[in-house]
Design a protein around this motif. Sequence first.
Motif, PDB file in Angstrom:
ATOM      1  N   UNK B 147       0.723  -0.934  -0.416  1.00 46.33           N
ATOM      2  CA  UNK B 147       0.175   0.288  -0.309  1.00 46.33           C
ATOM      3  C   UNK B 147       0.632   1.279  -0.026  1.00 46.33           C
ATOM      4  N   UNK B 148       2.487   1.568   0.516  1.00 50.77           N
ATOM      5  CA  UNK B 148       3.166   2.329   1.059  1.00 50.77           C
ATOM      6  C   UNK B 148       3.681   3.078  -0.438  1.00 50.77           C
ATOM      7  N   UNK B 149       3.731   1.569  -1.773  1.00 53.90           N
ATOM      8  CA  UNK B 149       4.273   1.500  -2.603  1.00 53.90           C
ATOM      9  C   UNK B 149       3.345   1.856  -3.438  1.00 53.90           C
ATOM     10  N   UNK B 150       2.186   2.031  -3.352  1.00 59.13           N
ATOM     11  CA  UNK B 150       0.914   1.962  -4.224  1.00 59.13           C
ATOM     12  C   UNK B 150       1.074   3.977  -4.385  1.00 59.13           C
ATOM     13  N   UNK B 151       1.238   4.214  -2.534  1.00 61.58           N
ATOM     14  CA  UNK B 151       0.476   5.746  -2.561  1.00 61.58           C
ATOM     15  C   UNK B 151       1.190   6.286  -2.894  1.00 61.58           C
ATOM     16  N   UNK B 152       2.944   6.068  -2.885  1.00 56.69           N
ATOM     17  CA  UNK B 152       3.889   6.772  -3.113  1.00 56.69           C
ATOM     18  C   UNK B 152       4.093   7.088  -5.052  1.00 56.69           C
ATOM     19  N   UNK B 153       3.013   5.760  -5.829  1.00 50.40           N
ATOM     20  CA  UNK B 153       2.892   5.778  -7.067  1.00 50.40           C
ATOM     21  C   UNK B 153       2.091   6.785  -7.533  1.00 50.40           C
ATOM     22  N   UNK B 154       1.023   7.076  -6.763  1.00 49.53           N
ATOM     23  CA  UNK B 154      -0.288   7.344  -7.030  1.00 49.53           C
ATOM     24  C   UNK B 154      -0.256   9.072  -6.808  1.00 49.53           C
ATOM     25  N   UNK B 155       0.777   9.416  -5.688  1.00 49.17           N
ATOM     26  CA  UNK B 155       0.556  10.489  -5.317  1.00 49.17           C
ATOM     27  C   UNK B 155       1.451  11.051  -6.467  1.00 49.17           C
ATOM     28  N   UNK B 156       1.970  10.388  -7.025  1.00 45.17           N
ATOM     29  CA  UNK B 156       3.188  10.732  -8.283  1.00 45.17           C
ATOM     30  C   UNK B 156       2.700  11.020  -9.593  1.00 45.17           C
ATOM     31  N   UNK B 157       1.470  10.926  -9.973  1.00 46.41           N
ATOM     32  CA  UNK B 157       0.892  10.237 -10.818  1.00 46.41           C
ATOM     33  C   UNK B 157       0.824   9.127 -11.937  1.00 46.41           C
ATOM     34  N   UNK B 158       0.839   8.105 -11.165  1.00 42.38           N
ATOM     35  CA  UNK B 158       1.673   7.702 -11.793  1.00 42.38           C
ATOM     36  C   UNK B 158       0.221   6.410 -12.102  1.00 42.38           C
ATOM     37  N   UNK B 159      -0.555   5.557 -13.231  1.00 39.69           N
ATOM     38  CA  UNK B 159      -1.542   4.747 -13.882  1.00 39.69           C
ATOM     39  C   UNK B 159      -0.738   3.219 -13.023  1.00 39.69           C
ATOM     40  N   UNK B 160      -2.187   2.474 -12.311  1.00 36.72           N
ATOM     41  CA  UNK B 160      -1.219   1.299 -12.166  1.00 36.72           C
ATOM     42  C   UNK B 160      -2.103   0.693 -13.289  1.00 36.72           C
ATOM     43  N   UNK B 161      -1.805  -0.380 -13.486  1.00 37.59           N
ATOM     44  CA  UNK B 161      -2.576  -1.380 -14.923  1.00 37.59           C
ATOM     45  C   UNK B 161      -2.389  -2.705 -14.654  1.00 37.59           C
ATOM     46  N   UNK B 162      -3.156  -3.112 -15.748  1.00 33.34           N
ATOM     47  CA  UNK B 162      -3.312  -4.646 -14.899  1.00 33.34           C
ATOM     48  C   UNK B 162      -3.108  -5.889 -16.452  1.00 33.34           C
ATOM     49  N   UNK B 163      -1.420  -6.878 -17.017  1.00 32.84           N
ATOM     50  CA  UNK B 163      -0.930  -6.461 -17.849  1.00 32.84           C
ATOM     51  C   UNK B 163      -1.351  -8.312 -18.806  1.00 32.84           C
ATOM     52  N   UNK B 164      -2.261  -8.763 -18.932  1.00 32.16           N
ATOM     53  CA  UNK B 164      -2.448  -9.723 -19.750  1.00 32.16           C
ATOM     54  C   UNK B 164      -1.437 -11.090 -18.606  1.00 32.16           C
ATOM     55  N   UNK B 165      -2.297 -11.699 -18.338  1.00 32.33           N
ATOM     56  CA  UNK B 165      -1.367 -12.980 -18.216  1.00 32.33           C
ATOM     57  C   UNK B 165      -1.224 -14.135 -19.544  1.00 32.33           C
ATOM     58  N   UNK B 166      -1.945 -14.150 -19.988  1.00 29.70           N
ATOM     59  CA  UNK B 166      -2.538 -15.403 -21.246  1.00 29.70           C
ATOM     60  C   UNK B 166      -1.939 -14.289 -22.243  1.00 29.70           C
ATOM     61  N   UNK B 167      -0.423 -15.246 -22.894  1.00 29.88           N
ATOM     62  CA  UNK B 167       0.414 -14.245 -24.141  1.00 29.88           C
ATOM     63  C   UNK B 167       0.320 -15.082 -25.370  1.00 29.88           C
ATOM     64  N   UNK B 168      -0.312 -14.173 -26.735  1.00 31.76           N
ATOM     65  CA  UNK B 168       0.565 -15.242 -27.991  1.00 31.76           C
ATOM     66  C   UNK B 168       1.919 -15.858 -28.697  1.00 31.76           C
ATOM     67  N   UNK B 169       2.815 -15.071 -27.468  1.00 32.30           N
ATOM     68  CA  UNK B 169       3.472 -15.763 -28.019  1.00 32.30           C
ATOM     69  C   UNK B 169       4.978 -15.383 -26.772  1.00 32.30           C
TER      70      UNK B 169
END
Lengths: 442, 442
Positions: B147-169
Amino acid sequence: MTERVLIKDLSALADQTVTVSGWVETVRDQKKVQFVVLRDESGAVQLVNPRNTDADGIVIPDEPAVTISALTQGSFVTATGSLKHDERVKLGGLEIKLDSLSVASLADPATPIAPDSGIDKRMDWRFLDLRVPRNALIFRVQTTLEHAFRTYWIDRGYVEIHTPKLMASPSESNAELFKLDYFDTTAYLAQSPQFFKQMAQSAGFGKIFDIGPVFRADPSFTSRHATEYTGVDAEVSWIDSHEDVMVMQEELLVAGFTAVAQKHGAEISELFGIDIVVPSIPFPRIPLHEAKQIVAARGHVIDRADDDLDPEGERQIAAHVEETFGHQFVFLTEYPTSIRPFYHMRSDENPALTKSYDLIFRGTEITTGAQREHRVEILEAQAVEKGLDPRELDYYLDFFRHGVPPHGGFGMGLARVLMLMLDQGNLREVTYLFRGPTRLTP
Amino acid sequence: MTERVLIKDLSALADQTVTVSGWVETVRDQKKVQFVVLRDESGAVQLVNPRNTDADGIVIPDEPAVTISALTQGSFVTATGSLKHDERVKLGGLEIKLDSLSVASLADPATPIAPDSGIDKRMDWRFLDLRVPRNALIFRVQTTLEHAFRTYWIDRGYVEIHTPKLMASPSESNAELFKLDYFDTTAYLAQSPQFFKQMAQSAGFGKIFDIGPVFRADPSFTSRHATEYTGVDAEVSWIDSHEDVMVMQEELLVAGFTAVAQKHGAEISELFGIDIVVPSIPFPRIPLHEAKQIVAARGHVIDRADDDLDPEGERQIAAHVEETFGHQFVFLTEYPTSIRPFYHMRSDENPALTKSYDLIFRGTEITTGAQREHRVEILEAQAVEKGLDPRELDYYLDFFRHGVPPHGGFGMGLARVLMLMLDQGNLREVTYLFRGPTRLTP
């Protein structure tokens, strides 16, 4: 770091020399003056470069004019120049008169998608599609929504867990399951964190949440289904009934919607043309059998073999709730045992009903929640009744054999909430990289 | 909800009637008085029940005495009684004199693990293992750290993304890859979010982070490897070099360690016997070739075919840094091109070196970070040089063909950080449910 100013912060600055970085949205390369619209993650600004001419009025091929003439749309550049507030400039009432422009990466002049490209084409070029401000905003909204959820929970003593996605046996059913070779054995991808978040109850964690991917080998091609999506899950000990879960979930959603409205309300209104409505508490609650009567009275004949609502039925009950209570959410309760998994607790008064609910938001289901059966003999009997083999569930039943508090929880699809909150017609629009039966790329 | 008081909150209450819920840690069923130690997620308290006797001094089989006599260790109960502060009580200086006790779930009297059980046995019964206060604390620490990591980032304008785990290659290499049947084709489980977080740079997101599972079909059985673990990843646009990434990462770690020290420092000291040291900034930085000289001077001969440090080398350089700078972290820089992936940017001065780093914490690597090569011709040439087929990377190279800012980032193993922070010898101890080549359950 490049000492750039975010474009949204320019308007608060006095006229001075500034550096901005971003990508080229448009170039107007005129004889006397060149204009570039530069965009970054926060906004867009006009760069202007009056061209120099010699004594005969012939344009001199100097910098940054030559570089600007060669710019392609989508190229990433850093620009330094004089910020000038000027109310006549349509774009934000300011412009930057260029001193220098350096190109970090020149884009291929062929632009594979256009504003009117179809959704599949746009998904092929998702990284270009996400440069559209409205599309990028979705993920800033997602960030805020999730952070508000987590903060709500953490302020109340919840523990965040990361449940494994690799499992030795199916979690809920053998249908819609991805299988993989795992060294000398077979593994399955988790269809939900259900069993593992219940394990945390037996472990004495009390209250937990888990936000992570879940996988469904679902061949559906609807706008509401994906083979991989982000699940938002919670599970809580010492509840008296599913009503305790519902109270927590409505508070959670209020916290999330409030944060989104505060941080992005104006921008959402501008780019999506909608207002974020923070729902009032309590959300309306309607038993499923009453909901079906209401839907029937509205003239809709439910087209399903089982006892559930169909998608049009969900829309109809939502319309009723909107008209009657002015509310966008409704909890449907008292789901029949026949259409619920074996681990839902049944009603003491009527074992044909479960202590469970669905949450409908703007006519689409976003959540199933329930109190879980924690009495192991009953749980095992319910599994057998549903045709499951208790030997396959042995590791799960062990959680209950060694003591477990009464508990319950819910699972919510993050993309569904975003889709409905932002009035989008398709999960593809609100998923960073959508995965479906025919979509594994990029 | 059961109106229970968390046990840790009892000490602040005046003597009064209270209700607590949790599981039975011990029962002492004596003739004249019964004692139960009850534990919940916050602590333990002694329940006391003086037995009633008849006129002849014979014990009366009344409640809650009979229920207490039948209690098994691990059963979950709710107890109501009179809270009494009493300094003579060893456990927290208070006890609860019982009025009533209700059993929510009686545990099987057979307890499959003991405090001295081996780690594999404990992992088989992980939900019981996690009832041990020290083990449960690990996940509250993880919650705070994240939560401290996320708060550090979010306070600085970072966007949280969820990258897919299923890939074609495959994402990085064909080694250590899980494959699965995906409808009519084959999918792979993501070994890292690398390509997808770089995609966010081309999409103009600016700064992003992603916390989620990554999968490695790694047959290793070391204490530091898992087949599934939680990756903490970030990627940032407009950096000048990997130094910018390092500055961000050390600030991030300081934010995380500070939050953990503040919220859990006392409890960690009590249960683990260690102090959480918030590292000072900047962390020491040592070029790899110097590190190797230092390690050699300390008498260690590196046992590797390539140019990297071996695990003992990592411990030796950490020992040197601890002795010389009094620091638990060290950035190793200037990694040779030969041992880095194709997408690491190479040094302008010396193309045999990359603009990348490893971060060592208490003698173990927790991170690899780098500036990425964003110039597509160079990137493609480097891929070919590493023996990759650029046609398989086509979708990835497209991100660069259509414009991308200079960028870089890192990936960090969450469990490794926790393991080292809490001085644990094995990832199994700090993973909710460990996954390894022979471990897929529970």
